[in-house]
Design a protein around this motif. Structure first.
Motif, mmCIF file in Angstrom:
data_model
loop_
_atom_site.group_PDB
_atom_site.id
_atom_site.type_symbol
_atom_site.label_atom_id
_atom_site.label_comp_id
_atom_site.label_asym_id
_atom_site.label_seq_id
_atom_site.Cartn_x
_atom_site.Cartn_y
_atom_site.Cartn_z
ATOM 1 N N LYS A 1 -27.879 -34.685 -43.051
ATOM 2 C CA LYS A 1 -28.020 -33.212 -41.948
ATOM 3 C C LYS A 1 -28.179 -31.937 -42.719
ATOM 4 N N PRO B 1 -29.777 -27.795 -41.916
ATOM 5 C CA PRO B 1 -30.482 -26.830 -40.950
ATOM 6 C C PRO B 1 -32.026 -26.874 -41.171
ATOM 7 N N GLY B 2 -32.698 -27.085 -39.989
ATOM 8 C CA GLY B 2 -33.799 -27.200 -39.877
ATOM 9 C C GLY B 2 -34.646 -28.477 -40.138
ATOM 10 N N VAL B 3 -33.823 -29.472 -40.530
ATOM 11 C CA VAL B 3 -34.227 -30.949 -40.896
ATOM 12 C C VAL B 3 -33.617 -31.697 -39.756
ATOM 13 N N LYS B 4 -34.742 -31.892 -38.648
ATOM 14 C CA LYS B 4 -34.427 -32.646 -37.360
ATOM 15 C C LYS B 4 -34.792 -34.007 -37.270
ATOM 16 N N THR B 5 -35.753 -34.526 -37.993
ATOM 17 C CA THR B 5 -36.311 -36.102 -37.684
ATOM 18 C C THR B 5 -35.519 -36.951 -38.612
ATOM 19 N N ARG C 1 -34.489 -36.356 -42.709
ATOM 20 C CA ARG C 1 -33.192 -36.330 -43.200
ATOM 21 C C ARG C 1 -33.111 -37.461 -44.378
#
Length: 104
Positions: A17, A19-23, A27
């Motif tokens: 995880k 910041p800004g890495v969502k999928t 990741r």
């Protein structure tokens, strides 16, 4: 001819995880990227990732095969007192005679 040493590490199986890495894909890619960059900072060059069989115990008497992903890195070994060259020394190799095919 340069000599290399190799290091084999387990390939990441989970993402990281940030910041800004969502999928999940992003990741996971970040986890792989972190491994590659950490090893590069330590002087290791990434070669490839392989999937290899590993025979493991299952219970008391049986075994089963598990496939593991590993990342392979290498770095050049510098031997003190020797001249390191970028290309192999071909001066000591005698020239090869051309192949001759005889016909009847």
């Amino acid at each position: 001819m340069p000599l290399f040493e190799y290091k084999v590490l387990p390939a990441p199986t989970r993402g990281r995880k940030a910041p800004g890495v969502k999928t999940p894909e992003a990741r996971f890619a970040l986890g792989v990227e972190d491994l590659l960059n950490d090893m590069a900072r330590a002087g290791w060059e990434y070669l490839r990732t392989d999937i290899l069989p590993s025979e493991e115990r299952q219970g008391l008497t049986s075994t089963h095969t598990v496939y593991r992903s590993v990342a392979v890195f290498r770095r050049e070994v510098v031997i003190p007192g020797t001249a390191q060259t970028a290309a192999p020394d071909t001066a000591s190799i005698p020239p090869r005679a051309p192949d001759v095919i005889e016909t009847d």
